[in-house]
Design a protein around this motif. Structure first.
Motif, mmCIF file in Angstrom:
data_model
loop_
_atom_site.group_PDB
_atom_site.id
_atom_site.type_symbol
_atom_site.label_atom_id
_atom_site.label_comp_id
_atom_site.label_asym_id
_atom_site.label_seq_id
_atom_site.Cartn_x
_atom_site.Cartn_y
_atom_site.Cartn_z
ATOM 1 N N VAL A 162 -26.954 -67.704 -32.983
ATOM 2 C CA VAL A 162 -26.571 -69.041 -33.437
ATOM 3 C C VAL A 162 -27.649 -70.038 -33.034
ATOM 4 N N CYS B 58 -31.597 -70.652 -29.698
ATOM 5 C CA CYS B 58 -30.931 -69.537 -30.364
ATOM 6 C C CYS B 58 -30.109 -68.810 -29.315
ATOM 7 N N TYR C 297 -31.399 -58.518 -37.049
ATOM 8 C CA TYR C 297 -30.340 -59.497 -36.824
ATOM 9 C C TYR C 297 -30.856 -60.882 -37.201
ATOM 10 N N GLN D 281 -21.415 -55.710 -32.567
ATOM 11 C CA GLN D 281 -22.125 -56.510 -33.560
ATOM 12 C C GLN D 281 -22.598 -57.795 -32.918
ATOM 13 N N GLY D 282 -23.899 -58.025 -32.885
ATOM 14 C CA GLY D 282 -24.442 -59.219 -32.259
ATOM 15 C C GLY D 282 -24.508 -60.382 -33.207
ATOM 16 N N GLN D 283 -24.454 -61.563 -32.620
ATOM 17 C CA GLN D 283 -24.578 -62.794 -33.398
ATOM 18 C C GLN D 283 -25.646 -63.683 -32.795
ATOM 19 N N ALA E 234 -27.502 -65.964 -28.245
ATOM 20 C CA ALA E 234 -27.024 -64.659 -28.681
ATOM 21 C C ALA E 234 -25.665 -64.368 -28.071
ATOM 22 N N SER E 235 -24.829 -63.715 -28.829
ATOM 23 C CA SER E 235 -23.517 -63.337 -28.330
ATOM 24 C C SER E 235 -23.073 -62.030 -28.964
ATOM 25 N N GLY E 236 -22.045 -61.441 -28.423
ATOM 26 C CA GLY E 236 -21.503 -60.224 -28.993
ATOM 27 C C GLY E 236 -22.176 -58.971 -28.489
ATOM 28 N N GLY F 289 -29.672 -65.244 -37.545
ATOM 29 C CA GLY F 289 -28.748 -66.348 -37.457
ATOM 30 C C GLY F 289 -28.625 -67.022 -38.804
ATOM 31 N N LYS F 290 -27.809 -68.069 -38.853
ATOM 32 C CA LYS F 290 -27.576 -68.753 -40.122
ATOM 33 C C LYS F 290 -28.522 -69.925 -40.330
#
Length: 124
Positions: A5, A22, A113, A1-3, A24-26, A115-116
């Protein structure tokens, strides 16, 4: 599952500049089309800019064309949005998004996908 931020938002005066990031992680988003959207209070989320998986193609909304640049650093798994000549109309929450293909309509529902978001306020 990617995130995804986002960071870099804040208060800026009209005519100023900001660079949004931005991270990306995960998972790796290498090869994914990355995009920026924004949503102003009381308005629908709108497309701002997109960059292809290899960074070779970019696309901008008319509202930011000529004063914004989207870029990506695949080694850092990070996408940037440099915004210059900021206007009060640029005030919004800015969201980073990703999907597997480039081109076509950049409807928010097409992005897989999100971000917040990070708030950008342009005001004197």
């Amino acid at each position: 599952q990617g995130q995804l931020v986002e960071s870099g938002g804040g208060l800026e005066q009209p005519g100023g500049s900001l660079r949004l990031s931005c991270a990306a992680s995960g998972r790796t988003f290498s090869g994914y089309t990355m995009a920026w959207f924004r949503q102003a209070p009381g308005k629908e989320r709108e497309f701002v800019a997109a960059i292809s998986g290899n960074g070779g193609s970019t696309y901008y909304a008319d509202s930011v064309k000529g004063r914004s640049t989207i870029s990506r650093d695949s080694a850092k798994n990070t996408v940037y949005l440099q915004m210059n000549s900021l206007k009060p109309a640029d005030t919004a929450v800015y969201y980073c998004a990703a999907r597997t293909y480039y081109g076509g309509s950049y409807n928010p529902t097409s992005m897989g996908y999100w971000g917040k978001g990070t708030l950008v306020t342009v005001s004197s």
